[in-house]
Motif scaffolding. Sequence first.
Motif, PDB file in Angstrom:
ATOM      1  N   GLU A  83       9.829  -4.367  13.964  1.00 16.96           N
ATOM      2  CA  GLU A  83       8.496  -4.577  13.396  1.00 16.96           C
ATOM      3  C   GLU A  83       7.934  -3.215  13.066  1.00 16.96           C
ATOM      4  O   GLU A  83       7.653  -2.427  13.966  1.00 16.96           O
ATOM      5  N   THR A  84       7.786  -2.933  11.774  1.00 15.50           N
ATOM      6  CA  THR A  84       7.320  -1.607  11.368  1.00 15.50           C
ATOM      7  C   THR A  84       6.386  -1.726  10.166  1.00 15.50           C
ATOM      8  O   THR A  84       6.256  -2.788   9.571  1.00 15.50           O
ATOM      9  N   LEU A  85       5.795  -0.596   9.822  1.00 17.46           N
ATOM     10  CA  LEU A  85       4.880  -0.527   8.689  1.00 17.46           C
ATOM     11  C   LEU A  85       5.692  -0.448   7.396  1.00 17.46           C
ATOM     12  O   LEU A  85       6.714   0.236   7.341  1.00 17.46           O
ATOM     13  N   GLU A  86       5.219  -1.170   6.394  1.00 16.73           N
ATOM     14  CA  GLU A  86       5.975  -1.221   5.141  1.00 16.73           C
ATOM     15  C   GLU A  86       5.024  -1.225   3.952  1.00 16.73           C
ATOM     16  O   GLU A  86       3.939  -1.785   4.010  1.00 16.73           O
ATOM     17  N   GLY A  87       5.489  -0.597   2.877  1.00 14.69           N
ATOM     18  CA  GLY A  87       4.744  -0.609   1.622  1.00 14.69           C
ATOM     19  C   GLY A  87       5.731  -0.752   0.485  1.00 14.69           C
ATOM     20  O   GLY A  87       6.920  -0.958   0.704  1.00 14.69           O
ATOM     21  N   CYS A  88       5.246  -0.640  -0.756  1.00 17.14           N
ATOM     22  CA  CYS A  88       6.116  -0.864  -1.915  1.00 17.14           C
ATOM     23  C   CYS A  88       5.562  -0.075  -3.096  1.00 17.14           C
ATOM     24  O   CYS A  88       4.339  -0.050  -3.301  1.00 17.14           O
ATOM     25  N   LEU A  89       6.429   0.556  -3.871  1.00 11.69           N
ATOM     26  CA  LEU A  89       5.971   1.335  -5.031  1.00 11.69           C
ATOM     27  C   LEU A  89       5.242   0.457  -6.052  1.00 11.69           C
ATOM     28  O   LEU A  89       4.436   0.958  -6.831  1.00 11.69           O
ATOM     29  N   SER A  90       5.515  -0.845  -6.030  1.00 12.79           N
ATOM     30  CA  SER A  90       4.842  -1.751  -6.962  1.00 12.79           C
ATOM     31  C   SER A  90       3.505  -2.246  -6.425  1.00 12.79           C
ATOM     32  O   SER A  90       2.783  -2.947  -7.133  1.00 12.79           O
ATOM     33  N   CYS A  91       3.203  -1.914  -5.165  1.00 12.58           N
ATOM     34  CA  CYS A  91       1.973  -2.403  -4.525  1.00 12.58           C
ATOM     35  C   CYS A  91       1.177  -1.245  -3.954  1.00 12.58           C
ATOM     36  O   CYS A  91       0.999  -1.154  -2.728  1.00 12.58           O
ATOM     37  N   PRO A  92       0.710  -0.321  -4.800  1.00 16.30           N
ATOM     38  CA  PRO A  92       0.004   0.854  -4.283  1.00 16.30           C
ATOM     39  C   PRO A  92      -1.218   0.453  -3.474  1.00 16.30           C
ATOM     40  O   PRO A  92      -1.940  -0.467  -3.848  1.00 16.30           O
ATOM     41  N   CYS A 129      16.758  -4.664   3.038  1.00 12.34           N
ATOM     42  CA  CYS A 129      16.170  -6.013   3.021  1.00 12.34           C
ATOM     43  C   CYS A 129      14.995  -6.091   2.050  1.00 12.34           C
ATOM     44  O   CYS A 129      14.869  -7.060   1.294  1.00 12.34           O
ATOM     45  N   HIS A 130      14.146  -5.058   2.055  1.00 10.74           N
ATOM     46  CA  HIS A 130      12.987  -5.016   1.154  1.00 10.74           C
ATOM     47  C   HIS A 130      13.452  -5.083  -0.305  1.00 10.74           C
ATOM     48  O   HIS A 130      12.947  -5.887  -1.097  1.00 10.74           O
ATOM     49  N   GLU A 131      14.432  -4.249  -0.648  1.00 13.20           N
ATOM     50  CA  GLU A 131      14.888  -4.208  -2.048  1.00 13.20           C
ATOM     51  C   GLU A 131      15.625  -5.483  -2.433  1.00 13.20           C
ATOM     52  O   GLU A 131      15.489  -5.966  -3.562  1.00 13.20           O
ATOM     53  N   MET A 132      16.390  -6.056  -1.493  1.00 15.36           N
ATOM     54  CA  MET A 132      17.089  -7.308  -1.818  1.00 15.36           C
ATOM     55  C   MET A 132      16.102  -8.456  -2.010  1.00 15.36           C
ATOM     56  O   MET A 132      16.354  -9.354  -2.813  1.00 15.36           O
ATOM     57  N   ASP A 133      14.962  -8.424  -1.319  1.00 10.73           N
ATOM     58  CA  ASP A 133      13.912  -9.421  -1.566  1.00 10.73           C
ATOM     59  C   ASP A 133      13.408  -9.326  -3.004  1.00 10.73           C
ATOM     60  O   ASP A 133      13.124 -10.353  -3.634  1.00 10.73           O
ATOM     61  N   HIS A 134      13.311  -8.090  -3.528  1.00  9.16           N
ATOM     62  CA  HIS A 134      12.866  -7.926  -4.924  1.00  9.16           C
ATOM     63  C   HIS A 134      13.795  -8.691  -5.875  1.00  9.16           C
ATOM     64  O   HIS A 134      13.343  -9.228  -6.889  1.00  9.16           O
TER      65      HIS A 134
END
Length: 159
Positions: A83-92, A129-134
């Motif tokens: 369980e960690t903090l996460e962000g995304c370049l598409s979601c500034p 996992c984050h990128e494969m969700d994309h």
Amino acid sequence: MAILNIVKDGDEILRKKSREVTVPDPRIDTLLDDMKETMAKANGVGLAAVQVGKLRRVIVIDTGEEQLELINPVRIKEEGVQETLEGCLSCPGQWGVTRRPEKVVVETLDRKGKKRRVKGEGLLAKAICHEMDHLEGKLFYDEAVRMLTPEELEAYEQA
Ligand code: NI
């Protein structure tokens, strides 16, 4: 190489499923190189092709320690939970706590079309996992445990 425009949350392309590619293909080589340059410029850890407007199952990752190119990746094993903090370049400006596997194993193709197995742990597992969700049209906040409040975000950005 070229810096590409990163698609932002709200653009419906981010909700579409990406298609498999056939490699080797010089156009995929160029796409990978451009994606790497775009990710580096944006200080990102990962980037999926859909984020530069291409619905292709192509991903680049750079955790600082490990660099990966994933083509038509398939997850074949996962283990543990983080369980960690996460962000995304598409979601500034959006950050949340997510629950991801601690370790993953994926099968991928390299640029020449050769099948390879890649193992990821910790940050690398999260990024994979984050990128494969994309590739499936999912965004990290869809299943986040919780999103940071504006106050938490401010404290986080000042830290
Ligand atoms: Ni992302």
